[in-house]
Design a protein around this motif. Structure first.
Motif, mmCIF file in Angstrom:
data_model
loop_
_atom_site.group_PDB
_atom_site.id
_atom_site.type_symbol
_atom_site.label_atom_id
_atom_site.label_comp_id
_atom_site.label_asym_id
_atom_site.label_seq_id
_atom_site.Cartn_x
_atom_site.Cartn_y
_atom_site.Cartn_z
ATOM 1 N N LEU A 112 23.334 -3.624 -18.584
ATOM 2 C CA LEU A 112 21.952 -3.828 -19.025
ATOM 3 C C LEU A 112 21.452 -5.206 -18.592
ATOM 4 N N ILE A 113 22.270 -6.215 -18.817
ATOM 5 C CA ILE A 113 21.906 -7.594 -18.462
ATOM 6 C C ILE A 113 21.756 -7.733 -16.942
ATOM 7 N N GLY A 156 29.935 -0.217 -25.879
ATOM 8 C CA GLY A 156 30.839 -1.229 -25.348
ATOM 9 C C GLY A 156 30.168 -2.405 -24.660
ATOM 10 N N VAL A 157 30.963 -3.421 -24.417
ATOM 11 C CA VAL A 157 30.478 -4.629 -23.769
ATOM 12 C C VAL A 157 30.084 -4.351 -22.315
ATOM 13 N N ALA A 194 27.763 -10.595 -25.924
ATOM 14 C CA ALA A 194 27.321 -10.619 -24.526
ATOM 15 C C ALA A 194 25.803 -10.636 -24.420
ATOM 16 N N LEU A 195 25.147 -10.116 -25.464
ATOM 17 C CA LEU A 195 23.685 -9.996 -25.454
ATOM 18 C C LEU A 195 22.978 -11.273 -25.922
ATOM 19 N N LYS A 246 31.172 -5.788 -31.530
ATOM 20 C CA LYS A 246 31.013 -7.232 -31.691
ATOM 21 C C LYS A 246 30.931 -7.927 -30.340
ATOM 22 N N GLN A 247 31.756 -7.487 -29.392
ATOM 23 C CA GLN A 247 31.761 -8.099 -28.058
ATOM 24 C C GLN A 247 30.430 -7.828 -27.343
ATOM 25 N N ALA A 248 29.885 -6.631 -27.556
ATOM 26 C CA ALA A 248 28.607 -6.278 -26.922
ATOM 27 C C ALA A 248 27.479 -7.156 -27.456
#
Length: 551
Positions: A110-111, A103-104, A141-142, A136-138
């Motif tokens: 992580l970020i 998930g996002v 975000a990366l 896709k959202q994750a």
């Protein structure tokens, strides 16, 4: 955990670039980039299972953070950093399984964690395994962090399905495609491990392990582990025992069965198959191995023993080579089509074992097909067994149509008139006539194929024998047969030959043109032109057919 209690895949997991097998180019490229201090923001490793993606990711993490530097990378006595990375306990090297954290929110954590610099190492490294599982959202975000991370932050991704990763992510990574391990290289590797484990296994049994593993190091080590555990003390594991352990059967049995099919010895064929079935071989495995054998029979003259990836031994290779010279290509093509259709058939039959027996019986009825007349009888045989029905499935329709292509017996639809008036019939007595009529009838595609991709071997009444190059259209035979029947009112047989045949029409034209140019270059007028214009080049020559001097 005691090292001796580990499974072989973990016990012999590579710890340095030198330990990796089959990935020398990848290892050298990464090593050079680190030495040159041109380290990418993110690495992306892709390839099939068990060839070292996650292992390479850990080795890269060691190379970046080793206390001794890349030139003196730890090989035996690991520094504290290398040791903790190997044990997945390094505080600055985070391994994440994207299959369980997709998930996002996981990526946001992580970020957030990446904002803080490394505690004890030079680089903070995130290793994300099975990265294609992220949502896709994750991925979105990366993206920004991936493109412009802090200097201390590096990403290492591993995946088996590169196509599922957004191209925007792939473009921000330095991609490395890890290749399957070559059979010979993998054999030497597991042979060394077998010796280190004091195992007694024959080379033929090891070759079977290599074949089943399909280029995966982890699979081969798992199979070797299984083989070693099945050994009684003091005994050697041979090929027959290995085949029983792994559910594989002796290929020589299949070759003997194939030979008996060609001879039409039904009782012996069924008897051999039942012995194979009693060994625990699944019907689908049997058909796939049978298809593989058909491939070898068709292409054995262009193969070497090594290129069969240890599927065959010396004796089997020689036997197939001798038998292949006695079998027509048409027979092998028909066998292939029937075997392919049976793969679908066994899914709808309650007793798959019976379906395979019926396949073998059908093949015996086809095995005597060695001439065009006999091939025509195949279609009659198919009709008699009600293969062609108005209610037939799409798969069966495709298979029968392909058999018709080989037999050159395409049916004419009922609404099409089967009689052609005598005055409208066209006589085609030579290959040149055929090309000319294609031009007159504006069949440009057929004309192109005949001139460019076809080599004539023999042209007879209602029969054309050709060879062809790889560019020939797959519908060429069907289209040409249909047009020949339409133009002449007669059925034509088109066969493929192993002979090379004549030069194609286009190649002949090129040869003639080259000869004319060469002849012209020997003339004094050309030499005098070249003396005055050294950069001039003769491109084409037009012959003066009317004999008029245009000077």
């Amino acid at each position: 955990m005691n090292n001796n209690s580990k499974v072989l895949a973990l016990k012999y997991r590579p710890q340095t670039f030198d330990d990796l097998i089959g990935q020398e180019v990848v290892a050298e490229t990464i090593t050079n980039s680190i030495k040159a201090d041109k380290i990418p923001n993110a690495y992306l490793f892709t390839g099939i299972r068990g060839i070292g993606k996650t292992t390479t990711a850990r080795i890269v993490a060691k190379a970046l953070n080793c206390s001794n530097g890349i030139d003196n990378l730890c090989k035996e006595n690991f520094c504290e950093s290398c040791k903790s990375i190997s044990e997945s306990s390094h505080i600055d090297v985070l391994e994440m399984d994207a299959a369980s954290k997709t998930g996002v929110d996981d990526v946001r954590d992580l970020i957030e964690f990446s904002r803080y610099g490394p505690t004890s190492a030079k680089y903070k490294i995130f290793i994300i395994d099975e990265v294609h599982m992220l949502s896709k959202q994750a991925f979105n975000a990366l993206l920004k962090t991936l493109e412009e991370p802090p200097e201390y932050l590096k990403f290492i991704f591993a995946t088996t399905e590169i196509k599922k990763i957004p191209i925007t992510v792939v473009s921000r990574c330095q991609r490395f495609d890890l290749s399957r391990i070559k059979s010979s290289e993998l054999l030497e590797f597991i042979k060394k491990i077998k010796d280190q484990e004091n195992g007694k296994i024959t080379d033929d049994a090891l070759k079977l392990i290599v074949k089943i593993s399909e280029g995966s190091v982890r699979d081969s080590l798992s199979l070797l582990d299984r083989a070693l555990l099945s050994l009684d003390e003091g005994k050697e594991l041979d090929l027959n025992s290995a085949q029983k352990i792994f559910g594989y059967f002796d290929k020589s049995q299949l070759i003997d069965l194939f030979e008996l099919i060609l001879k039409g010895e039904e009782t012996k064929v069924i008897s051999i198959y039942r012995k194979i079935y009693d060994q625990g071989v699944e019907p689908k495995v049997f058909i796939n191995d049978f298809l593989e054998l058909l491939y070898y029979f068709k292409n054995i003259n262009s193969l070497t023993l090594e290129s069969t990836n240890f599927s065959l031994n010396d004796e089997e290779f020689s036997k197939i080579k001798n038998l292949s010279n006695q079998i027509d290509s048409e027979v092998l093509i028909l066998f292939w089509q029937f075997a392919i259709s049976s793969l679908e058939e066994i899914d709808i039959v309650s007793n798959q074992h019976l379906s395979i027996e019926m396949l073998l019986i059908r093949l015996m009825h086809l095995s005597s097909v060695k001439s065009e007349n006999k091939i025509e009888n195949v279609e009659t045989h198919l009709k008699s067994e009600n293969f062609v029905k108005n209610t037939e499935t799409e798969l069966t329709s495709k298979t029968i149509n392909q058999i018709k292509n080989v037999a050159q017996e395409e049916k004419i639809k009922p609404e099409v008139k089967t009689e052609i008036k005598a005055e409208n019939k066209i006589n085609i007595n030579a290959f040149e006539d055929l090309i000319e009529i294609c031009s007159k009838k504006k069949e440009i595609k057929l004309k192109y194929e005949l001139e460019k991709n076809v080599n004539l071997v023999k042209f007879e009444k209602n029969r054309i024998e050709i060879s062809f190059n790889e560019s020939l259209d797959k519908d060429f035979v069907k289209d040409l047969s249909s047009k020949l029947f339409e133009w002449t009112g007669e059925r034509w047989i088109i066969t493929f030959s192993k002979l090379k045949g004549q030069m194609s029409v286009k190649d002949k034209q090129k040869t003639v043109k080259k000869q004319l140019i060469d002849e012209m270059k020997n003339l004094e007028i050309f030499k005098s032109v070249i003396d005055k214009f050294p950069d001039a080049e003769l491109i084409d020559v037009n012959s003066n057919k009317d004999g008029v001097d245009n000077d």
